[in-house]
Structures are given as C-alpha cells and as structure tokens.
Design a protein around this motif. Structure first.
Motif, short mmCIF file in Angstrom:
data_model
loop_
_atom_site.label_atom_id
_atom_site.label_comp_id
_atom_site.label_asym_id
_atom_site.label_seq_id
_atom_site.Cartn_x
_atom_site.Cartn_y
_atom_site.Cartn_z
N ARG A 94 7.15 -4.83 -6.53
CA ARG A 94 7.08 -3.37 -6.53
C ARG A 94 5.90 -2.93 -5.69
N MET A 95 6.07 -1.75 -5.08
CA MET A 95 5.00 -1.17 -4.29
C MET A 95 4.84 0.28 -4.70
N ARG A 96 3.63 0.61 -5.11
CA ARG A 96 3.31 2.01 -5.42
C ARG A 96 2.67 2.62 -4.20
N GLY A 97 3.15 3.80 -3.83
CA GLY A 97 2.59 4.55 -2.72
C GLY A 97 2.54 6.02 -3.09
N PRO A 98 2.16 6.86 -2.15
CA PRO A 98 2.08 8.30 -2.42
C PRO A 98 3.41 8.92 -2.83
N HIS A 99 4.52 8.25 -2.49
CA HIS A 99 5.85 8.81 -2.77
C HIS A 99 6.51 8.17 -3.98
N GLY A 100 5.77 7.40 -4.77
CA GLY A 100 6.35 6.77 -5.96
C GLY A 100 6.34 5.26 -5.86
N VAL A 101 7.21 4.63 -6.64
CA VAL A 101 7.28 3.18 -6.71
C VAL A 101 8.59 2.69 -6.11
N LEU A 102 8.50 1.73 -5.18
CA LEU A 102 9.68 1.07 -4.60
C LEU A 102 9.87 -0.27 -5.29
N VAL A 103 11.11 -0.61 -5.61
CA VAL A 103 11.44 -1.91 -6.18
C VAL A 103 12.11 -2.74 -5.10
N MET A 104 11.60 -3.97 -4.88
CA MET A 104 12.13 -4.85 -3.84
C MET A 104 12.68 -6.11 -4.47
N LYS A 105 13.92 -6.43 -4.14
CA LYS A 105 14.60 -7.60 -4.70
C LYS A 105 14.90 -8.60 -3.58
N PRO A 106 15.18 -9.85 -3.94
CA PRO A 106 15.44 -10.87 -2.92
C PRO A 106 16.55 -10.47 -1.93
N GLY A 107 16.26 -10.74 -0.66
CA GLY A 107 17.25 -10.49 0.39
C GLY A 107 17.36 -9.05 0.85
N GLN A 108 16.55 -8.15 0.28
CA GLN A 108 16.60 -6.74 0.66
C GLN A 108 15.31 -6.36 1.38
N PRO A 109 15.31 -6.32 2.72
CA PRO A 109 14.10 -5.98 3.44
C PRO A 109 13.67 -4.53 3.17
N THR A 110 12.37 -4.31 3.16
CA THR A 110 11.82 -2.98 2.88
C THR A 110 10.72 -2.68 3.89
N ILE A 111 10.72 -1.46 4.41
CA ILE A 111 9.67 -1.01 5.32
C ILE A 111 8.74 -0.10 4.54
N GLY A 112 7.46 -0.46 4.50
CA GLY A 112 6.48 0.34 3.79
C GLY A 112 6.00 1.51 4.64
N HIS A 113 5.21 2.36 4.04
CA HIS A 113 4.64 3.51 4.74
C HIS A 113 3.30 3.09 5.34
N GLY A 114 3.15 3.22 6.64
CA GLY A 114 1.91 2.85 7.29
C GLY A 114 0.78 3.82 7.02
N GLU A 115 -0.46 3.32 7.06
CA GLU A 115 -1.67 4.13 6.97
C GLU A 115 -1.79 4.91 5.67
N GLN A 116 -1.06 4.55 4.63
CA GLN A 116 -1.12 5.26 3.36
C GLN A 116 -1.56 4.30 2.25
N PRO A 117 -2.21 4.82 1.22
CA PRO A 117 -2.60 3.95 0.10
C PRO A 117 -1.38 3.28 -0.53
N MET A 118 -1.55 2.03 -0.90
CA MET A 118 -0.47 1.28 -1.55
C MET A 118 -1.06 0.24 -2.49
N GLN A 119 -0.22 -0.16 -3.43
CA GLN A 119 -0.56 -1.25 -4.35
C GLN A 119 0.72 -2.01 -4.60
N VAL A 120 0.66 -3.33 -4.49
CA VAL A 120 1.84 -4.18 -4.59
C VAL A 120 1.66 -5.15 -5.74
N TRP A 121 2.75 -5.42 -6.49
CA TRP A 121 2.66 -6.38 -7.58
C TRP A 121 3.98 -7.09 -7.81
N SER A 122 3.88 -8.24 -8.47
CA SER A 122 5.03 -9.04 -8.89
C SER A 122 5.54 -8.45 -10.19
N SER A 123 6.84 -8.11 -10.21
CA SER A 123 7.39 -7.43 -11.38
C SER A 123 8.62 -8.10 -11.96
#
Length: 197
Positions: free
Chosen positions: A141-170
């Motif tokens: 999961r990645m928390r950013g200014p726009h909420g939390v994104l959930v990332m699962k195996p095989g699903q590529p995700t593009i994050g938001h550049g230059e913005q605060p983020m926090q990533v964790w194993s969920s």
C-alpha cells in the motif's frame, strides 16, 4: 446491547488495522541497478519489464535507457521508452505508463527492491521525480496526498512524483516488490516529507 457494541468496536479496530501499517518495522529497500542519463527518451515514457535466462544476457541486451538486475531468482531488464517495444531474447512480463516526464539537467534511472513482512513501512518521504511499482509477492500500500493505493502482484502502479508518500507491506505474506524511478540526478534521491492532514 453491550455485546453488540463490543463487536462493532472490534470490527472497526480490525478495519483500521487493515488500512494502516501494523508495526514500526522498516521496509527493507535494496538498490539493484542505476544509470545516469543526459536525456530521457523522446515521446511518452513507458516502463517495459522483461525476463532473461541469465543476468549476463539481460546486461548484453540492455539499451541506453535500460537497467539489468537480478531479483527473486530471476534476471530482469527494465527499459524506459516508447510503448510497444521488445528486446531480442527477452520474455515480456509487462509494460505500463505513461510515466510522468520530468525536466532536469541530468536524470537518474534506478531500480530498487522492497521487501518485508506485513506492517513493514517506510518513513514519509518524497523523490525528485516519478516512482513506479511492480509487486511480485504479497500486497503493498502507498499513502499519498490523494489517499491510499493498494498494489497486488502483477499489477503495475505509477506513483505521484514529488509528493509525500509512505509505503508498507499489507498482505498476509511477505512483500517482494520492484520499484522503478525516473528522478532528477542533481537533487537528493529521497528527502523526508510530511502530509498536510
């Protein structure tokens, strides 16, 4: 009535625990490959991820905008460029984009590996460019200014550049993720940040 309130409180606590990191364990981040560039490829930018039989084959096939690395017992080639390409000898895993284009005097392409048990987490941070993710195992999961994104195996995700983020194993199992960066090489790769909550 008390049992119903207790059950509701337990359910809310369980949902909150699933949505937020469960422990202060640090997510393990390991740089795998990096390359500095004077220019980015022309046009829209996409990441193409391919597997090769050996790391030597991936390195030999690498172009000017490619990075070869070994992770999870496999040889990988990550290429930044126009969509629809293919590298001779490679087996395409995925292609995704467009990746946000940045402007800089010099660019850094980097591949990191992120791993850790459920709840392993990064500090709140930001990068001077774009960060993209490809989860191999577990859930991220990645928390950013726009909420939390959930990332699962095989699903590529593009994050938001230059913005605060926090990533964790969920996920229920350990996380193993590949992280691709296109950043300004003249600025610090990562800096502490905070959310404006």
């Amino acid at each position: 009535m008390n049992r119903l309130l207790l059950a509701a409180a337990f359910l809310l606590a369980s949902l909150a625990a699933a949505a937020q990191p469960a422990s202060p364990t640090k997510l393990t981040i390991k740089p795998l490959a990096e390359k500095k560039l004077a220019e980015l490829p022309a046009g829209e930018l996409f990441w193409r991820i391919e597997n090769f039989d050996t790391l030597a084959q991936a390195k030999a096939a690498a172009g000017p905008h490619s990075l070869a690395a070994e992770s999870d017992g496999k040889a990988w080639l990550f290429t930044l460029g126009a969509p629809g390409g293919a590298t001779a000898g490679g087996k395409k895993v995925t292609e995704f984009g467009p990746v946000p284009r940045i402007s800089a005097p010099q660019y850094l392409l980097r591949i990191n590996e992120a791993s850790g048990p459920n709840g392993a987490i990064t500090a709140i941070h930001a990068h001077p460019g774009s960060e993209s993710f490809f989860v191999l195992r577990g859930e991220q999961r990645m928390r950013g200014p726009h909420g939390v994104l959930v990332m699962k195996p095989g699903q590529p995700t593009i994050g938001h550049g230059e913005q605060p983020m926090q990533v964790w194993s969920s996920g229920a199992g350990d996380l193993h993720s590949l992280v691709m960066f296109v950043v300004d090489a003249t600025r610090p790769f990562s800096r502490p940040a905070k959310f404006d909550d």
